[in-house]
Structure formats: structure tokens, C-alpha cells
Write an enzyme that holds these catalytic residues in place. Sequence first.
Site, PDB file in Angstrom:
ATOM      1  N   SER A 224       0.830  -1.196   0.000  1.00  0.00           N
ATOM      2  CA  SER A 224       0.000   0.000   0.000  1.00  0.00           C
ATOM      3  C   SER A 224       0.868   1.252   0.000  1.00  0.00           C
ATOM      4  O   SER A 224       1.661   1.448  -0.911  1.00  0.00           O
ATOM      5  CB  SER A 224      -0.968  -0.054   1.181  1.00  0.00           C
ATOM      6  OG  SER A 224      -2.062   0.796   0.955  1.00  0.00           O
ATOM      7  N   ASP A 330      -8.759  -5.423  -5.975  1.00  0.00           N
ATOM      8  CA  ASP A 330      -8.419  -4.396  -4.987  1.00  0.00           C
ATOM      9  C   ASP A 330      -9.236  -3.143  -5.295  1.00  0.00           C
ATOM     10  O   ASP A 330      -9.012  -2.474  -6.307  1.00  0.00           O
ATOM     11  CB  ASP A 330      -6.920  -4.091  -5.047  1.00  0.00           C
ATOM     12  CG  ASP A 330      -6.436  -3.240  -3.886  1.00  0.00           C
ATOM     13  OD1 ASP A 330      -7.266  -2.540  -3.276  1.00  0.00           O
ATOM     14  OD2 ASP A 330      -5.225  -3.267  -3.606  1.00  0.00           O
ATOM     15  N   HIS A 361      -7.342  -5.964  -1.177  1.00  0.00           N
ATOM     16  CA  HIS A 361      -6.127  -5.300  -0.699  1.00  0.00           C
ATOM     17  C   HIS A 361      -5.437  -6.180   0.345  1.00  0.00           C
ATOM     18  O   HIS A 361      -5.488  -5.912   1.547  1.00  0.00           O
ATOM     19  CB  HIS A 361      -6.539  -3.959  -0.100  1.00  0.00           C
ATOM     20  CG  HIS A 361      -5.450  -2.949   0.007  1.00  0.00           C
ATOM     21  ND1 HIS A 361      -4.792  -2.418  -1.081  1.00  0.00           N
ATOM     22  CD2 HIS A 361      -4.912  -2.331   1.091  1.00  0.00           C
ATOM     23  CE1 HIS A 361      -3.918  -1.517  -0.675  1.00  0.00           C
ATOM     24  NE2 HIS A 361      -3.960  -1.456   0.641  1.00  0.00           N
TER      25      HIS A 361
END
Length: 676
Positions: A224, A330, A361
Site C-alpha cells: 500500500s 483491490d 487489498h
Amino acid sequence: MIPPHRCLTDPLLQGSWPGYLPPMPKRARRMRLTTWRSPVTAVIAALLAAFLTPAAAHGAPRESAPVYSYENAIRESVWVDTRLDGDGDGKTDRVAVDVVRPRELARQGRKIPVIMDASPYYSCCGRGNESQKKTYDANGDVVRMPLFYDNYFVPRGYAFVGVDLAGTNRSDGCVDVGGRSDIQSAKAVIDWLNGRAHGYTSRTGTARAKATWTNGRTGMIGKSWDGTVANGVAATGVKGLKTIVPISAISSWYDYYFAKGAPLYDSGPDWLSDYVDSPDARTKCAAVQRKLVDEAPRTGDWTSLWTERDYVKDASKVRASVFLVHGMQDLNVRAKNFGQWWSALAKNGVERKIWLSQTGHVDPFDFRRTAWVDTLHRWFDHELLGYDNGVDREPTADIERHPDQWVTSTLWPPRGTDAVTLRPGTGTQAGVGTLGLRTGSGTETFTDDPRLSETDWAAHIDESTASKAGFVTAPLAGDVRLSGSSKVTVTATPTTSTAHLSAVLVDLGPDTIRDYADGGEGITTLTDRTCWGASTAGDSACFKNTRATTAAVDYTVLSRGWADLGNHASARKGVPLTPGKAYTITLDLAATDHVVPKGHRLALIVAGTDKDLIDPPSSTPTLTLDLARTSARVPLVGGAAAFTRATAQSGTAADATVLDGVREPHTAHRVPGGGL
């Protein structure tokens, strides 16, 4: 990353949502380390140090071995000067760098490579599925480093470095969400590791700390925001950075917040900055916060702020190899980010490898743990230690075709993939049209309904509904594989001065997939643990296991994209629309790799607001599509010939119990959003 609209008590924020943002030959599986016996380790290390070199007597090594003590490793903190004064206090900012490295190699004077994770999350929110935070001893040296990287790689002769981004935890400065401060925070550390920047033994003192223990060869990794920083640092071309492993990472921050003017979230980067800021930064960084508001207008217009945070444009500067991992579902860091980054790297000849999962995610440690640790180990050994272990000769791509079932692709997208133009046509009832190679005619009309999402549209694909226009192939006579990024061009006439558009590609037919819309985004966390490296009393290498969370579905949205119709003339600036006037715009759909099986159908749906995935416009438009000027450019393996073969004759429906390919949506498949 956390979507700004998520509640901070949401369990997603406790783990997988950060920041609240040819196969190898068969060989014996190496044992996982569940205990650590320091005396034995010391003896082994001494023997190996005496008899082994990088080119051992019996041939060059192919794998680093866990022969160094983790318990007795050197743990130290250094503050590196970034040469920036982001907080405006008249002093250059220093970022905190926590280091764990083998003591035996330090005593021998051997220089070692570095694995580095630069993160804003080490104190506010934690890392990994268990939201681990850094902990420290009374001297301020790190005791627990989140994740398994230090536990696993330090005994194998690497140093692990955890960097607090400027404005977070123990670092000076301000968080600017992917801008110069974020990137320089990490780049300065690589400069320090290579003797080009100053480090200090304390946050404010003058005693210097030099990285004489490293050869400067650095690999960055992170999920991320952390992986985003790795992308950004690689895009500077900094010397010494040899590889990056970005997981679920952003490549252009505009594309995290907007899609051609359409807002993907209900707040901007200032919210994210405020969330991870240290208490000290909150008192000093008002000017930075104001800039994040003023230069990221909610209109979705492109500004210099977004140019600074666009790493794709600088792909030509990348020197490092890239091992990219992303979930194709995602809906946090959406898949356009990896698609455009991958394409830019390919155009610039960057060595690269990719894993694509069915998850949302989620870190690969939590969806394919054993294979991930093995592959990452070999990747770092090859890129940082120079071992010829064959990882660079394996297929470029690993793709999760079904839950826990993976296939490989020598190249990605595969050779022979071509963009094929599919065209919509009118059907026997309004809003239920055809999809094929021939140019259509006529119009279809729909009215934006912000209460509905892509799953609602797909569930009613064969019904005439006011909220969408759907176009569907006949049941396929053979499999069709989509691989890469699609584009959908629409010509639409609105009834109002504002309008948002969504376009989705859907596989219509029954399947079992990872339930990416569930709270774990495709995984369930279990209570038992396995161990990946060595442990100490303060830093366990044992992590909770996971399993795939699956869902039986009747349709799968495989790619999606959005736009503000007001951005028809420019992707970077929107203008008011003239009701009754036709406008043409192209929507960029997310990259994917998906096989639509024989007997299933492929659908294109065009509609307005996609609930929970984009914000609605200020009005409620009705839009009329000109089908002759509407089309989808879809990357098909085998090109138009493959599509022609698959649609030349009607296939047999995949499941006779399915009503027009879709069961009644009494258990609607949820899309991640505010209420989950």
C-alpha cells in the site's frame, strides 16, 4: 491505504487495510524455523564464516541460509538528514531509521545488503494482518519490527531497515502523501546507505553515524503506502536501489483519488496525512495540510500537486528491478495503478515480475504464504546477493485463476494478446443489447441511480432496467482470456450539466471466487500460527495462518472504470455540460487477467454512479448512448480470431438452473464501502 469514508473501528483497518490507505524445479521444502538455539547457531555461523565465501569451494551458492543469530543481532537507531525543512522550523528534517543486522558479519567487517520498508504506519496503525507496531527498549532501540522480514532475512545475512516517513513516529518533518517529503524520506536513507548523506546517532545531536557495514545494495518492499513509496523512490533513479517489491501500491496518486475527474473518495490527501501525522507534526504542519487541501480540488482537476505524485511519468528513470504484486479485485488501491505502472516499466525495458491474485487489498504473505516466502527469498538472493538461482528465468507472471489455484504466463500480457474492439448493439428489449465485432446502431438510455452498484446492474443484466445499459455476447463456444487493460469509449447525451459514468466488464456464469467483498477481502484469519524466521522474546516470527474466503457467484465483475463526462475534452480538467449535446469520452478500465469460460457470457455495462466506488454528480442525469459511437477495446489473448471462434456458434449454457446466466440476487455480493 484506507478509504477516507471507512469507520476507524472497521476490522479491515485492524489488518489488511493499511494506513488509515518456468516454476522452480521440485526440491525439498526448507523447514520453517519455530525455535532458535543461539549456541548452535553461533557454531554454524563460525564454521560457515571460516569456510564459505560468496563463491564457495564447491560452486557459487544458490540460496542464503539462516546461519546468523537473530537474538544477538545488532539493533540500532539512526536519524538521517533529508536536507528538507518540511515543518518550517529552520532545521533540516531527520528521519528515524531502525536497523537490525547480523552481529557476526559486523565483527568480520563484511558488508551486507539491505532490505528496507519505509512506512508512515509504524506507530499510528501498524503493519500486516495483525497490525503490528514498532516497539523499543529503554535506550530507544527497536525491539519488535513488524512483519517477518527481519526475522527471516537477518539470519540469512541481510540487514533490515524500517524507516519512519517524515512526519510520523520518531521522524521530523511533515507527511505530504506521496510528494517530495515522502519520497525524499526514503531516498535519503538509500543515499546514507551508499555514503551520500549524513546520519546521526540521535534526533537532535551532532554525533555522526556511518553505514560502513553495508555494500549499499538495497531492496525496498512494502504494501500500500509503503509500496507506493518504493515506486516513487525507484522513479528518482537513485543509485544503490537494486530492486523494489511494491504490493498493492499506488503509481499515481491522482488515480487513487479520481478517475478522469470522477471522485473515488469523499475526501482528499489531507485526511490521510492528518491520520498518520505524529503529534509533533500536527503542531507544525498546518501549511502542508493547507496545500493538500488547496491543490487537490474536489473538482477532480489535475494540478501540480498530482504531477509531483505521478511516478508513471518517470518510469524511464527506474534502475531497479520490480517484483509487483496486486489483487485484481483491490477496490482500495485500484488495479489501474498496477496496470499503468507495469506498462510504463515494460516500455522502458525494466526487469520485472508480477503476481496477480483474486483478492482485494491483501498481502501475499496472507494469501499464498509458503510460495511467497520462497519466491521473495530467491528474488532478494538474486537481486541483492547476486546468486544465480534461476528466479529471473521463471515465467514473468503468476495469476490466481481460482481460489488457491495458480497458473503462470511466460510473458504478461501473453504474446499474441491484441486489443479487440467490441461493439454494442440493440437487442429485443430496451437496455438489453448485444456485444460483438460489428458496429451497432441506435441508442440506449439510462438514468443515474446512486443507490445502485455494479453488482445490482450485473444481477439484472437480462432485464430492462432504468439504471443501466447492458450488452451481452451469446454463451461462448470456447474460453476467452482477457489479459491487460481495457478502454471503453462512449458517446452520451446528458439531460443535465453534470454526469458521471461507469463501465464494467462482467463474466456472466456461475463460479467460485475469493470473496473480495467480505471483511477480509478474500481471506479469513485463523487462530493457529506458523513461524517464518527466528524469534526473540520481544519479536515473534510466528504469524496467524489464513485461508481463502470463497463465494459462489453467478457473475464476476472483472474490470471497471469511471469518468466525469465533463472531462470529455481533457482528462485533466472538467467543464460544465450542455444538456442535449452529445459528448464522447474514453474510460480507462482496470488491468486484469481473467478467463471467461465456455458457456459463460461476456457483458459490457454502461451506467452512472457506481455506488460506494465513485461519488455521484451534483445532479441526476439521464444519458442517451449513441451505440454507433460506443465501443470497448479489450485485450484478448489470440485477438479478434479468438473472439470470433468463441462466438461463431452458440455455446451451451453453463448451468441450466441459472436464469439468463444470473441467479436472483437474494444474497447480493457486496462491494466494499462505507457500511462494511
